[in-house]
Design a protein around this motif. Sequence first.
Motif, short mmCIF file in Angstrom:
data_model
loop_
_atom_site.label_atom_id
_atom_site.label_comp_id
_atom_site.label_asym_id
_atom_site.label_seq_id
_atom_site.Cartn_x
_atom_site.Cartn_y
_atom_site.Cartn_z
N GLU A 1 -4.94 -1.04 -10.72
CA GLU A 1 -5.05 -0.64 -9.31
C GLU A 1 -3.83 0.17 -8.88
O GLU A 1 -3.96 1.23 -8.23
CB GLU A 1 -5.20 -1.86 -8.42
CG GLU A 1 -5.33 -1.52 -6.94
CD GLU A 1 -5.48 -2.75 -6.06
OE1 GLU A 1 -5.36 -2.61 -4.84
OE2 GLU A 1 -5.71 -3.86 -6.62
N PHE B 1 4.02 0.37 -5.22
CA PHE B 1 3.27 0.51 -6.48
C PHE B 1 4.22 0.70 -7.65
O PHE B 1 4.04 0.10 -8.71
CB PHE B 1 2.30 1.70 -6.38
CG PHE B 1 1.23 1.51 -5.34
CD1 PHE B 1 0.62 0.28 -5.17
CD2 PHE B 1 0.84 2.58 -4.53
CE1 PHE B 1 -0.37 0.11 -4.21
CE2 PHE B 1 -0.15 2.41 -3.57
CZ PHE B 1 -0.76 1.18 -3.40
N ARG C 1 -3.79 4.11 -7.71
CA ARG C 1 -3.32 4.57 -6.40
C ARG C 1 -2.23 5.62 -6.56
O ARG C 1 -2.20 6.60 -5.80
CB ARG C 1 -2.79 3.37 -5.61
CG ARG C 1 -3.84 2.31 -5.31
CD ARG C 1 -4.82 2.76 -4.24
NE ARG C 1 -4.16 2.89 -2.95
CZ ARG C 1 -3.97 1.85 -2.11
NH1 ARG C 1 -4.41 0.63 -2.46
NH2 ARG C 1 -3.37 2.04 -0.94
N GLY D 1 0.78 -1.23 0.00
CA GLY D 1 0.00 0.00 0.00
C GLY D 1 0.81 1.28 0.00
O GLY D 1 0.26 2.35 0.27
N GLU E 1 3.79 3.98 -1.95
CA GLU E 1 4.21 4.44 -3.28
C GLU E 1 5.37 3.64 -3.84
O GLU E 1 5.32 3.22 -5.01
CB GLU E 1 4.56 5.92 -3.23
CG GLU E 1 4.97 6.49 -4.58
CD GLU E 1 5.31 7.97 -4.51
OE1 GLU E 1 5.72 8.52 -5.56
OE2 GLU E 1 5.18 8.58 -3.43
#
Length: 553
Positions: free
Chosen positions: A408, A393, A412, A388, A390
């Motif tokens: 997803e 991701f 985000r 969850g 940065e």
Amino acid sequence: MKRLAFSISATLALTTSVWADGSDLLIIGNNDPGMLQRLTGTTDLESAETAFKERGAEVSLSTSADADAMRNAFRGFATGLDTTTVDIGVLLTGRFLSTIAGTYLLPDGMETPTLADVLTDGFPLDTVYAVAAEYPGQALIILGEVDGRSDLADGLSVTVPLNDIPQGVTVAIGPAGDAVRFVSRLSIATGEDVLPLARAEGLSLMGFVPRALPMFAGTDVTLPQITPDSPEDRSAEDAAAWNRAVSADTEAGYDTYLAAFPEGRFAGEARQRLATIRSEPFYREKQTETDLELSRDARREIQRDLSLLGYNTRGIDGIFGRGTRGAVTAWQNTNGLRASGYLDSDQIARLDAQAERRAAELEEEARQRQAQLERQDRTFWSETGAQGDEPGFRAYLKRFPDGIYAEEAQGRLDVIEDQRRAQAEGEDRRRWQIARETDTADSYRAYLAERPNGAFVEEARARIDYFINNSEQIALKERAQADEAALGLNAAARRLAEARLADLGLKPGAVDGTFDKDARRAIRRYQDARKLRVSGYLDQATVVRLMADTILR
């Protein structure tokens, strides 16, 4: 009418009727002595030269003639013609090729000519026609053909058109050996009519063909006499025999017809068809495929089958050109078949069955690879994006830009960027907006140089990293776009492709014929799972596989 290509070339020109003073003979020989021996029983052209000289003719002999030698020899012959000339005859034997501009005799040693080679160095048949046209009813042209290469460059043909023969000019055409034997007999025979000798050697007569063509008259030797036809009308029998020959459409069938009707109504056409059969080593196979009357779609399906099996047809357009013929030949060789490059119905069925089986194998391989990629994808996500943050991701998108969780992760990150944009001061937002609109590695480097502590430093570094790691992919994008454009896909074909991607669970978005970012991502996923070139654009290989996948479902 299809004609043969050759490896010998010789040119003879005969003038005047009695082979006395003032008679001229020209011989241009570009021949292989061994082949000449097999065709005519003689090893050189000097014997013909000697025979004509003994008849009182002035003979000029040139061998291994190049372009200039052929033209110079003919120029000398043509300028020697004058008002005292009674009859003229020309024999051309060698390799002929035709273009849209006319037919040409090739010079010695020209094995694989281009269109430009033929036009610049070939000896034009029209030149002979122009001279012969000045002697209507007194001109005889003999064309002899010798087998040679059939893989011709574009714009070239082995067909010798015979519809432009000048009025009053007689043309005899046939294999080179027959033509040379005919002229050899002329060199020792005299008589009122030369046509029986031509027919006796199996030459076809075109253009001006009178009942008799008195040339080279004399008293030394009498030409063979022709027994007049029986007054009985045999036209019905002739037609029936011809119909049987056409029905068989074989060399033996036409030979049988000519044996029964050497002067029959269809004798000329029979000899032409024999020449065609003998010039095409796979005549029967070609005719068998022609009889199938394959539609354009059926031909495309054959090309797709060959492509699935790994044979490059150089396009799936429903046109059987050199690429497709080469692919068919390679497939036939692999399968222990006669490698003709032409297909029959049994071979088409066998090819289709092999392609369907191969498509099933490839799709199973793709499913296994897709499952493996998904396992790796989910594992990587659990260690990166699932946390969850940065960095997670960005790490995930770097490894799986089109992965299961790509939407997803990007969503985000977009939220994070929007938050930063809202928090960033005005100048920082403005500089970042400039970098994003330009969207190049240099624009992001410029942002970092000006705003080393800006709110969008991580995003800038990630984009620079993307351009560095995907430089090859970016460079290929334009070519991939051009490949897709070349397919000429209409909206219906695009919708069909999207529907097939959706059936495979690849999430192409709306099935509307518009390849948006979701469709491009689905195409990339499809290509990656099947080890195709991953571009996000359709190319021939991708379309072939998509079609195969649909057949299997």
